[in-house]
Design an enzyme around this catalytic site. Structure first.
Site, short mmCIF file in Angstrom:
data_model
loop_
_atom_site.label_atom_id
_atom_site.label_comp_id
_atom_site.label_asym_id
_atom_site.label_seq_id
_atom_site.Cartn_x
_atom_site.Cartn_y
_atom_site.Cartn_z
N GLU A 63 0.84 -1.21 0.00
CA GLU A 63 0.00 0.00 0.00
C GLU A 63 0.86 1.25 0.00
OE1 GLU A 63 -2.84 0.13 3.23
OE2 GLU A 63 -3.59 2.10 2.64
N ASN A 108 -6.66 1.77 2.97
CA ASN A 108 -7.33 3.06 3.17
C ASN A 108 -6.88 4.08 2.14
OD1 ASN A 108 -8.48 1.87 5.41
ND2 ASN A 108 -7.07 2.79 6.87
N ASN A 208 -12.31 -0.40 -0.49
CA ASN A 208 -11.64 -0.93 0.70
C ASN A 208 -12.39 -0.53 1.97
OD1 ASN A 208 -9.11 -2.01 2.12
ND2 ASN A 208 -9.27 0.06 2.99
N GLU A 209 -12.70 -1.51 2.79
CA GLU A 209 -13.28 -1.27 4.13
C GLU A 209 -14.30 -0.14 4.13
OE1 GLU A 209 -10.03 -0.97 6.97
OE2 GLU A 209 -9.57 -3.10 6.76
N TYR A 280 -6.96 -8.22 11.91
CA TYR A 280 -5.63 -8.15 12.51
C TYR A 280 -5.73 -8.70 13.93
CZ TYR A 280 -4.37 -5.33 8.48
OH TYR A 280 -4.13 -4.90 7.20
N GLU A 332 -6.63 -8.92 3.77
CA GLU A 332 -5.76 -8.31 4.79
C GLU A 332 -5.79 -9.18 6.03
OE1 GLU A 332 -5.97 -4.12 5.79
OE2 GLU A 332 -6.63 -3.64 3.75
N GLN A 389 1.38 -6.44 5.48
CA GLN A 389 1.67 -6.16 4.09
C GLN A 389 2.98 -6.84 3.72
OE1 GLN A 389 0.96 -2.05 3.03
NE2 GLN A 389 -0.87 -1.90 4.29
O1 AHR Z 1 -3.05 -2.54 6.25
C1 AHR Z 1 -3.18 -1.35 6.95
C2 AHR Z 1 -4.59 -0.79 6.90
O2 AHR Z 1 -5.44 -1.61 7.65
C3 AHR Z 1 -5.23 -0.75 5.54
O3 AHR Z 1 -4.92 0.41 4.85
C4 AHR Z 1 -6.69 -0.80 5.86
O4 AHR Z 1 -7.44 -1.38 4.83
C5 AHR Z 1 -6.75 -1.57 7.15
O5 AHR Z 1 -7.58 -0.95 8.08
#
Ligand code: AHR
Length: 547
Positions: A63, A108, A208-209, A280, A332, A389
């Protein structure tokens, strides 16, 4: 053969009945019950007819964020970079991993991205203030540069549309720019930029999100679903071969979790192919109570998420009596809980700020192995997944001015990329379990459950005649024996036996000490239809066999 099949049936029934046998299998949330002793058993076979899993399961993510692009993969003027400004050491490392697909440009970031700023002569590209991470974006690296870089590392691009501040016209222009051959406004613009041939990008994220309050241009599920459907429908006119991924829930604690996914799919099911999942994980009070044994079970939280989203996708399929079955894109996933406070998220208007630079330790590496096991176990529905990432930002690889470092999570990822090929073997595992407790944990992580000490999956590459067994030993104190019984195939030779382990769960690599957490070789055991592997305490291990 008949006896073998009925033995498996017996095992799974016994497991369900809680008869003292810990049983797990592919494509279901592994169910386990207590069995005494440190010896575990796995029975492996080829009962179910099954296709090879999709290698895109082992993708990654790059990203425009912090030092991921700038000084990570693109660093003109650095002696380590080539004439295009690409860091040669980063290319060597990513190419060496053989990452099958890489998601770009965000995250993001994509929700405020004007892709036009990043194409054409570099001297004409504007510098802008990037608002997702409050950073200076020079646009010196853009879509065509990413395509060149992707070629250099031997990966497939997974591009994202801006569905935040972007409208459908610019999204469609983007896919026309990338994928249409020639003779139209946007395809000819690409050609004028020196890219005669279309990039033919197959996989695309529709934003995205988009459920997140942090997201630029956030929409309600219905609004987003309609916008995604409209763009998807038009995109298919430009290129009928694309595979389009709708934004699912950003994580499992979103108040709209599952309802968002249902409503989005109710709006766009007919026009999309996959739905995204993100999450995460961390060894922090809310998620694990700070306990490593609970932390190492978090791949089972990921697994539950996969099953829940699958259920929603199938519900909508049923509502519409659709013949189409959606697949999942876990685009992700990672451990990320330390570099998460304000100072790690705010670039303060700077160029290439140090953001999300998570330092990974041994226990993170072990759980990464667990995540990869989960993704493989659920690979009948998960077609794409991206470790988030790849360089500098929550990443297995870290650069500084002088070189590149492999963080601990690099090693299980590399192991799976190297050894997991073909299809999943049917597997029944019998294993001792340990209890985890819900009290005090965030509701989406709170479980009173018994977790098996071992998490085991196996792949079978019919073409090369190879089997790989991947095992996480969550036991923090003891080695554990795993007795493997192969039905239908007979291993003839151990080709490799490698592990990631150590005495200090908190050990991590630095540029000064880069070998604190690495892969080490285990003594090869004798190969055969019955063979035993000794799994070190706190380890993620692969046994690679010729059959
Ligand atoms: O990977 C970091 C961020 O985490 C990304 O930009 C977003 O999609 C997520 O919230």
């Amino acid at each position: 053969m008949k006896n073998k099949t009925s033995r498996r049936r017996f095992l799974s029934q016994a497991g369900l009945a809680g008869a003292g046998i810990a049983a797990s299998s592919v494509f279901a949330l592994p169910s386990y019950s207590q069995t005494a002793g440190r010896s575990a058993k796995a029975t492996l076979g080829l009962v179910a007819p099954r296709a090879d899993f999709n290698r895109r399961l082992f993708g990654a993510f790059l990203e425009h964020l912090g030092r991921s692009i700038y000084t990570g993969v693109y660093d003109p003027g650095n002696p380590l970079s080539d004439e295009r400004g690409f860091r040669k050491d980063a290319i060597r490392e990513v190419a060496g991993l053989h990452v099958p697909i890489i998601r770009y440009p965000g995250g993001n970031f994509v929700s405020g991205y004007n892709w036009l700023d990043g194409v054409g002569p570099k001297k004409d590209r504007p510098t802008v203030l990037e608002r997702a991470w409050n950073s200076l974006e020079t646009n010196q690296f853009g879509t065509n540069d990413f395509m060149d870089w992707a070629k250099a590392v031997g990966t497939e691009p997974l591009l994202g549309f801006n569905l935040g501040t972007g409208n459908s016209e610019m999204a469609i222009a983007y896919i026309e720019y990338c994928n249409f051959a020639k003779g139209t406004k946007w395809s000819d613009l690409r050609r004028s930029h020196g890219y005669e041939q279309p990039h033919k990008v197959k996989y695309w994220c529709l934003g995205n999100e988009m459920d997140g309050p942090w997201q630029m241009g956030r929409l309600t599920a219905r609004e987003y679903g309609r916008k995604a459907r409209d763009i998807a429908q038009q995109a298919r006119i430009i290129d009928a071969d694309v595979q389009l991924i709708a934004c699912g829930s950003s994580n499992t604690i979103m108040p709209t979790y599952l309802n968002w996914d249902r409503e989005v799919l109710e709006e766009c099911y007919d026009q999309v192919d996959g739905i995204s999942l993100h999450n995460y994980f961390g060894n922090e009070p809310a998620l694990s109570g700070g306990k490593s044994e609970r932390f190492l079970a978090q791949n089972l939280d990921m697994e539950r998420q996969i099953l829940e989203i699958t259920a929603v996708a199938d519900l909508v399929q049923g509502i519409y009596r659709s013949p189409k079955r959606l697949w999942l894109s876990f685009d992700e996933w990672n451990v990320w809980y330390r570099a998460r406070s304000r100072e790690h998220l705010d670039g303060k208007g700077q160029f290439a700020p140090h953001l999300l630079e998570e330092v990974y330790n041994l226990e993170d590496a072990l759980l990464t192995g667990g995540f990869l096991n989960t993704l493989m176990r659920q690979s009948e529905r998960v077609r794409v997944a991206c470790l988030a990432q790849i360089v500098n930002v929550i990443a297995p690889l870290v650069t500084n001015e002088k070189g590149i470092l492999r963080q601990s999570i690099y090693f299980p990822y590399a192991m799976v990329l190297k050894y997991a090929h073909g299809r999943m073997l049917d597997i029944q595992v019998e294993c001792e379990t340990y209890p985890i407790r819900a009290a005090g944990l965030r509701p989406d992580f709170a479980r009173n459950e018994n977790v098996p000490f071992l998490d085991v999956v196996a792949t079978y590459d019919a073409k090369e005649k190879r089997v790989s067994v991947f095992a996480l030993n969550r036991d923090l104190a003891n080695d554990r024996d795993l007795a493997l019984t192969f039905e239908d195939i007979t291993p003839s030779k151990v080709l490799a036996c490698e592990t990631v382990t150590g005495t200090d769960l908190k050990a991590f690599n630095t540029f000064e000490s880069p070998n604190k957490v690495v892969t080490t070789k285990l003594d090869a055991m004798k190969a055969g239809a019955k063979m035993t592997v000794k799994l070190p305490a706190r380890s993620y291990t692969v046994v690679h066999l010729a059959v």
